[in-house]
Design a protein around this motif. Structure first.
Motif, PDB file in Angstrom:
ATOM      1  N   SER A 127       0.816  -1.066   0.011  1.00 28.50           N
ATOM      2  CA  SER A 127       0.108   0.014   0.099  1.00 28.50           C
ATOM      3  C   SER A 127       0.865   1.320  -0.135  1.00 28.50           C
ATOM      4  O   SER A 127       1.861   1.327   0.930  1.00 28.50           O
ATOM      5  CB  SER A 127      -0.939  -0.039   1.209  1.00 28.50           C
ATOM      6  N   VAL A 128       0.553   2.432  -0.936  1.00 25.12           N
ATOM      7  CA  VAL A 128       0.970   3.328  -1.014  1.00 25.12           C
ATOM      8  C   VAL A 128       0.300   4.724  -0.708  1.00 25.12           C
ATOM      9  O   VAL A 128      -0.770   4.684  -1.264  1.00 25.12           O
ATOM     10  CB  VAL A 128       2.013   3.461  -2.366  1.00 25.12           C
ATOM     11  N   THR A 129       0.657   5.601   0.065  1.00 24.77           N
ATOM     12  CA  THR A 129      -0.021   6.791   0.273  1.00 24.77           C
ATOM     13  C   THR A 129       0.697   8.102   0.178  1.00 24.77           C
ATOM     14  O   THR A 129       2.041   8.098   0.864  1.00 24.77           O
ATOM     15  CB  THR A 129      -0.579   6.762   1.852  1.00 24.77           C
ATOM     16  N   ILE A 130       0.351   8.922  -0.663  1.00 26.18           N
ATOM     17  CA  ILE A 130       1.055  10.050  -0.997  1.00 26.18           C
ATOM     18  C   ILE A 130       0.242  11.058  -0.594  1.00 26.18           C
ATOM     19  O   ILE A 130      -1.039  11.334  -0.921  1.00 26.18           O
ATOM     20  CB  ILE A 130       1.006  10.198  -2.758  1.00 26.18           C
ATOM     21  N   THR A 131       0.881  11.993   0.395  1.00 27.15           N
ATOM     22  CA  THR A 131      -0.010  13.304   0.586  1.00 27.15           C
ATOM     23  C   THR A 131       0.860  14.475   0.403  1.00 27.15           C
ATOM     24  O   THR A 131       1.918  14.545   0.714  1.00 27.15           O
ATOM     25  CB  THR A 131      -0.298  13.154   2.192  1.00 27.15           C
ATOM     26  N   VAL A 132       0.050  15.569  -0.005  1.00 26.52           N
ATOM     27  CA  VAL A 132       0.558  16.801  -0.280  1.00 26.52           C
ATOM     28  C   VAL A 132      -0.339  17.907   0.826  1.00 26.52           C
ATOM     29  O   VAL A 132      -1.520  17.465   0.793  1.00 26.52           O
ATOM     30  CB  VAL A 132       0.566  17.564  -1.557  1.00 26.52           C
TER      31      VAL A 132
END
Length: 147
Positions: A127-132
């Motif tokens: 699982s990959v989570t990208i947050t800006v």
């Protein structure tokens, strides 16, 4: 037990709230995260190399997707190419739901990039989570199977 953890990880990703951008009537702030050229697609899952980019003008966004990794590590890279504020964060969980990477960049300070190899984990569906967050500028990130 591994199958239960894998199912839980996939279920968690499937029901995770995913924000592609945000705005309100008072301003036009936005942020967008694209993975392999796709802005948003329910059920995002990827095999092979992952290339993404992000852009924003003060907005925030989160994107979670699953990625099949045949190996126990992954090579990663992220770069903010132009920003004055905000943060970028990449979190990667292995097939057992263990964190193998949690790295951030802050638009107001150096460095403006990071790269390397994740901690070792269990191969399979990651699982990959990208947050800006409050992000102004643009940048890119990538993932590929490790050594």
């Amino acid at each position: 037990m591994k199958l239960t953890k894998l199912f839980f990880t996939i279920l968690t990703v499937a029901i995770a709230t995913t924000f592609v951008g945000c705005s309100n009537d008072d301003d036009n702030t936005m942020a967008q995260i694209r993975v392999n050229g796709v802005v948003f697609d329910n059920g995002d899952d990827f095999n092979g190399d992952v290339d993404g980019d992000f852009t924003g003008n003060g907005g925030s966004a989160t994107r979670t997707f699953v990625w099949f990794n045949n190996l126990t590590t992954a090579d990663y890279n992220a770069d903010i190419t132009a920003t004055v504020q905000g943060t970028f964060n990449m979190v990667v969980l292995d097939a057992d739901g263990n964190t193998v990477l949690n790295r951030s960049l802050d638009g107001a300070v150096e460095p403006d990039s990071f790269s390397g190899v994740t901690d070792a984990g269990t191969s399979g569906v990651w699982s990959v989570t990208i947050t800006v967050n409050s992000f102004t500028g643009d940048g890119s990130f990538s993932l590929s199977e490790g050594n």
